[in-house]
Write a protein that holds these residues in place. Structure first.
Motif: not given
Length: 274
Positions: A76-85, A137-149
């Motif tokens: 099982l491989v989980l592939a992601f870029a943005v960390h989750d909640a 991929e998930q679309s909500v981060l609780p801070y401004d990452p400075g790049v598009a999510v």
């Protein structure tokens, strides 16, 4: 490289709302504290009202829909870029627990849109009877990452085997190029697309957002994935193209302009001839 992988089934989901786990005030407080410690050195603040999604929840739903109890998975491989909640959670260990077969599991991140291609390459290089690639991929981060999510919470699961099955597709190639500069990507992508069959009437092409400006050789239908879903975009579109009656063979490609990875995949229905 060539592979001995067969894409047996896929499933995709779009999720709305925050993770159910965040209804637990203790877990939510721990997640906020964890992220606050991580972002403080960069002068960022955590917005406790911003509540994202959990890759554990998202992927578990896909596993339940895709993997029967009598088809145990080995990898099982989980592939992601943005960390989750819930970034402190051992997500792949949890997913191994809920997946039939209790497979060996690990995560691939920090590779941008290349992560899922890397997972396929690893699965094809080893003798796994069943492999499951989960692209999330998930679309909500609780801070401004400075790049598009990403625009939406999305997940795609690919179940692969070491032999053909009813309705399966054979993965004939997975190719990855590192350190491809923006001035070189067009020529290299065009050459690789041509080498993998693009330009034939029976070959569909799927281009990720990073290759939106590339013109493949004229031939079968071309799908250009819109921006907004950098990790799942190609994989979301792939099953539709594999089901095309006129051009069932598919070449998919994407480019990550920040990390400079160019990745390609070729697949055809089992029983097809090159």
């Amino acid at each position: 490289m060539g592979t001995d992988l067969h894409l047996i089934r896929t499933v995709r989901r779009e999720f709305t709302g925050p993770a159910v786990l965040l209804d637990d005030p203790v877990l939510r407080e721990r997640a906020d504290e964890y992220l606050t410690d991580l972002v403080r050195p960069y002068g960022l603040r955590v917005d406790a009202a911003a509540r994202g999604q959990s890759y554990g929840e998202m992927a578990a739903e896909l596993i339940g829909a895709l993997v029967p109890a009598d088809e145990p998975v080995d990898l099982l491989v989980l592939a992601f870029a943005v960390h989750d909640a819930l970034p402190g959670r051992a997500t792949t260990a949890y997913l191994s627990h809920v997946c039939p077969g209790t497979p060996m599991s690990f995560a691939l991140c920090d590779q941008g849109s290349a992560a899922a291609f890397t997972g396929l390459r690893i699965a094809g290089a080893h003798a796994y009877r069943r492999a499951l690639i989960l692209v999330v991929e998930q679309s909500v981060l609780p801070y401004d990452p400075g790049v598009a999510v990403p625009d939406r919470h999305r997940a795609v699961a690919l179940l692969l085997g070491d032999g053909p099955a009813d309705g399966s597709a054979r993965v004939t190639a997975v190719r990855q190029h590192a350190d491809v500069g923006p001035d070189d990507v067009a020529a290299l992508a065009a050459a690789e697309l041509h080498a993998l069959g693009a330009g034939r009437a029976d070959v569909s092409v799927v281009l990720g957002p990073g290759l939106a400006g590339i013109r493949p050789p004229p031939g079968g239908p071309v799908t250009v994935v819109p921006p907004g879903q950098p990790s799942t975009g190609v994989w979301w579109a792939l099953p539709d193209r594999l089901g095309d009656a006129v051009a069932p063979r598919v070449v998919a490609a994407d480019y990550d302009p920040d990390l400079r990875y160019l990745c390609l995949l070729a697949a055809e229905p089992d029983g097809g001839r090159g």
